[in-house]
Enzyme design. Structure first.
Site, PDB file in Angstrom:
ATOM      1  N   TYR A 106     140.547  96.141 -50.526  1.00 25.20           N
ATOM      2  CA  TYR A 106     139.740  94.930 -50.469  1.00 25.20           C
ATOM      3  C   TYR A 106     139.550  94.318 -51.854  1.00 25.20           C
ATOM      4  CZ  TYR A 106     138.468  96.466 -45.717  1.00 25.20           C
ATOM      5  OH  TYR A 106     138.500  96.873 -44.407  1.00 25.20           O
ATOM      6  N   LEU A 166     132.755  90.784 -34.256  1.00 22.52           N
ATOM      7  CA  LEU A 166     132.620  89.354 -33.947  1.00 22.52           C
ATOM      8  C   LEU A 166     133.969  88.640 -34.015  1.00 22.52           C
ATOM      9  CD1 LEU A 166     129.352  88.679 -36.009  1.00 22.52           C
ATOM     10  CD2 LEU A 166     129.574  89.236 -33.577  1.00 22.52           C
TER      11      LEU A 166
HETATM   12  P1  NDP Z   1     133.140  90.556 -37.989  1.00 23.68           P
HETATM   13  O1  NDP Z   1     134.141  90.405 -36.913  1.00 23.68           O
HETATM   14  O2  NDP Z   1     131.733  90.791 -37.561  1.00 23.68           O
HETATM   15  O3  NDP Z   1     133.227  89.266 -38.946  1.00 23.68           O
HETATM   16  C1  NDP Z   1     132.347  89.120 -39.991  1.00 23.68           C
HETATM   17  C2  NDP Z   1     132.272  87.659 -40.450  1.00 23.68           C
HETATM   18  O4  NDP Z   1     131.775  86.834 -39.398  1.00 23.68           O
HETATM   19  C3  NDP Z   1     131.287  87.492 -41.603  1.00 23.68           C
HETATM   20  O5  NDP Z   1     131.857  87.806 -42.834  1.00 23.68           O
HETATM   21  C4  NDP Z   1     130.886  86.037 -41.450  1.00 23.68           C
HETATM   22  O6  NDP Z   1     131.941  85.235 -41.968  1.00 23.68           O
HETATM   23  C5  NDP Z   1     130.845  85.880 -39.918  1.00 23.68           C
HETATM   24  N1  NDP Z   1     129.517  86.232 -39.381  1.00 23.68           N
HETATM   25  C6  NDP Z   1     128.955  87.474 -39.282  1.00 23.68           C
HETATM   26  N2  NDP Z   1     127.736  87.403 -38.718  1.00 23.68           N
HETATM   27  C7  NDP Z   1     127.506  86.102 -38.449  1.00 23.68           C
HETATM   28  C8  NDP Z   1     126.432  85.414 -37.849  1.00 23.68           C
HETATM   29  N3  NDP Z   1     125.358  86.053 -37.416  1.00 23.68           N
HETATM   30  N4  NDP Z   1     126.533  84.049 -37.725  1.00 23.68           N
HETATM   31  C9  NDP Z   1     127.623  83.388 -38.160  1.00 23.68           C
HETATM   32  N5  NDP Z   1     128.683  83.999 -38.745  1.00 23.68           N
HETATM   33  C10 NDP Z   1     128.625  85.344 -38.880  1.00 23.68           C
HETATM   34  O7  NDP Z   1     133.467  91.792 -38.933  1.00 23.68           O
HETATM   35  P2  NDP Z   1     134.621  92.020 -40.052  1.00 23.68           P
HETATM   36  O8  NDP Z   1     135.912  91.460 -39.603  1.00 23.68           O
HETATM   37  O9  NDP Z   1     134.093  91.591 -41.364  1.00 23.68           O
HETATM   38  O10 NDP Z   1     134.724  93.605 -40.002  1.00 23.68           O
HETATM   39  C11 NDP Z   1     133.590  94.410 -40.370  1.00 23.68           C
HETATM   40  C12 NDP Z   1     134.012  95.484 -41.343  1.00 23.68           C
HETATM   41  O11 NDP Z   1     134.993  96.323 -40.741  1.00 23.68           O
HETATM   42  C13 NDP Z   1     134.693  94.986 -42.629  1.00 23.68           C
HETATM   43  O12 NDP Z   1     133.788  94.538 -43.590  1.00 23.68           O
HETATM   44  C14 NDP Z   1     135.449  96.206 -43.064  1.00 23.68           C
HETATM   45  O13 NDP Z   1     134.622  97.119 -43.746  1.00 23.68           O
HETATM   46  C15 NDP Z   1     135.911  96.791 -41.723  1.00 23.68           C
HETATM   47  N6  NDP Z   1     137.288  96.366 -41.394  1.00 23.68           N
HETATM   48  C16 NDP Z   1     138.261  97.324 -41.312  1.00 23.68           C
HETATM   49  C17 NDP Z   1     139.571  97.007 -41.049  1.00 23.68           C
HETATM   50  C18 NDP Z   1     140.602  98.092 -40.983  1.00 23.68           C
HETATM   51  O14 NDP Z   1     141.797  97.775 -41.018  1.00 23.68           O
HETATM   52  N7  NDP Z   1     140.229  99.343 -40.900  1.00 23.68           N
HETATM   53  C19 NDP Z   1     139.995  95.605 -40.855  1.00 23.68           C
HETATM   54  C20 NDP Z   1     138.888  94.661 -40.888  1.00 23.68           C
HETATM   55  C21 NDP Z   1     137.612  95.052 -41.151  1.00 23.68           C
HETATM   56  P3  NDP Z   1     131.705  83.765 -42.613  1.00 23.68           P
HETATM   57  O15 NDP Z   1     130.253  83.545 -42.840  1.00 23.68           O
HETATM   58  O16 NDP Z   1     132.512  83.769 -43.857  1.00 23.68           O
HETATM   59  O17 NDP Z   1     132.286  82.810 -41.614  1.00 23.68           O
END
Ligand code: NDP
Length: 318
Positions: free
Chosen positions: A54, A208
């Site tokens: 990351y 999400l």
């Molecule tokens: P989500 O699917 O929950 O997406 C998170 C994003 O959605 C936020 O960064 C924000 O983006 C938006 N968001 C979150 N909450 C809200 C809300 N209440 N209202 C509006 N927008 C919101 O999770 P991630 O994809 O970030 O995955 C979570 C974690 O999982 C990562 O941080 C990582 O540690 C892990 N991960 C692991 C992977 C792997 O290959 N093993 C791959 C991907 C993630 P914004 O505000 O910018 O629009």
């Protein structure tokens, strides 16, 4: 906050975990990350997830600065190894990269060990014996306490366990897959044989679907959102259908269910993941503290999701 065992194993992690993908660095600096992590810890979150990949290691560094004020024993920290740089030995699961990658992660994390180290993806170019012995070494040398896989197929996980048993190596305890209302098959079908057989738990990501399951993309791409800030991701989502009109229609229908329960769609989506008993922790991603507070409340609304609501959700998304 409830704490769940990671599969059959002794480690207990908060049912909501905290992730650092795309947010730590581009969206959250050290100061804002500290504030959100303080809030997370205060509310019982003990599980924090990152990787060497990351933001080229920046996420690990910011996480280390944010976790410094807590007692190490109160934290469960995970990192993942696979994408460590551009040199021929900087990627993949060779023993060389596993050992060097985790050493470099620990330096950035300013920690002696991580609680869980994951193989961030499978690596078909490396024999499973080398991967398993590499992970076994990371644990026996004290750099990690447990190991897991991320986005491996059930067949690859089976093979890893078989090799562990043949070579008397320490077995993986956890898989980290994507799991949300729009992406279900692997967790609900493909992995079914491995949960009981090997007692593996799941720390799931993208509850999400990168924000799609908040409803924020229903009328286009808002400025400053993930798909606005990261055009490569947007392109990928458009190409693989994750952002299709049909999907957005489903999200709109899900929003109606959330409304009928008097909760936000984001909370419904996260609580829905928690309804699956194989899930040890749902990793949250947030780009500001208000999102964090909104999403945190998901743990409290699990009971609102009755069997009838689950069926209604299935009717919309399946
Ligand atoms: P989500 O699917 O929950 O997406 C998170 C994003 O959605 C936020 O960064 C924000 O983006 C938006 N968001 C979150 N909450 C809200 C809300 N209440 N209202 C509006 N927008 C919101 O999770 P991630 O994809 O970030 O995955 C979570 C974690 O999982 C990562 O941080 C990582 O540690 C892990 N991960 C692991 C992977 C792997 O290959 N093993 C791959 C991907 C993630 P914004 O505000 O910018 O629009």
């Amino acid at each position: 906050m409830e704490y769940r065992k990671v599969g059959k194993w002794g480690l207990k992690i908060s049912e909501l975990g905290f992730g650092t993908w795309l947010t730590f660095g581009p969206q959250l600096d050290v100061d804002t990350s500290k504030k959100i992590i303080r809030e997370a810890f205060k509310n019982g979150i003990n599980f924090f997830d990152t990787t060497e990949a990351y933001q080229g290691g920046m996420a690990e560094y910011i996480l280390s600065q944010s976790l410094k004020e807590f007692r190490r024993e109160d934290l469960v920290v995970s990192t993942k190894i696979f994408w460590g740089g551009s040199g021929p030995n900087d990627t993949g699961l060779s023993r060389k990269h596993l050992v060097e990658g985790l050493r470099n992660s620990l330096k950035r994390l300013e920690m002696e060990y991580v609680d869980i180290v994951y193989c961030h993806r499978p690596d078909p170019t490396v024999p499973m014996e080398e991967v398993v012995m590499g992970m076994d070494y990371l644990i026996r040398s004290g750099m990690a306490l447990y190991w897991g896989t991320s986005e491996w197929s059930a067949a690859e996980i089976e093979e890893a366990h078989k090799v562990c048993r043949e070579w008397k190596c320490i077995e993986p305890i956890v898989e980290q897959p994507q799991y949300n209302m729009l992406k279900r098959d692997r967790v609900e079908k493909e992995y079914l044989p491995i949960y009981e057989k090997y007692g593996m738990g799941l720390t799931t990501f993208s509850p999400l679907a990168s924000g799609i399951l908040t409803g924020k993309y229903n009328a286009g791409i808002p400025k400053g959102s993930r798909l606005d800030l990261f055009p490569d991701l947007k392109k990928r989502f458009e190409e693989d259908g994750r952002f299709s009109k049909e999907r957005i229609e489903k999200v709109k229908s899900l929003e109606k269910i959330a409304k009928s329960l008097n909760v936000k769609l984001s909370q419904l989506a996260i609580a829905w993941v928690l309804k699956n008993d194989h899930v040890s922790s749902v990793l949250l991603g947030v780009s500001n503290i208000d999102q964090f507070k909104e999403n945190l409340a998901a743990a409290e609304i699990k009971n609102k999701i009755t069997d009838d609501i689950m069926k209604e959700i299935d009717r919309i998304v399946l």
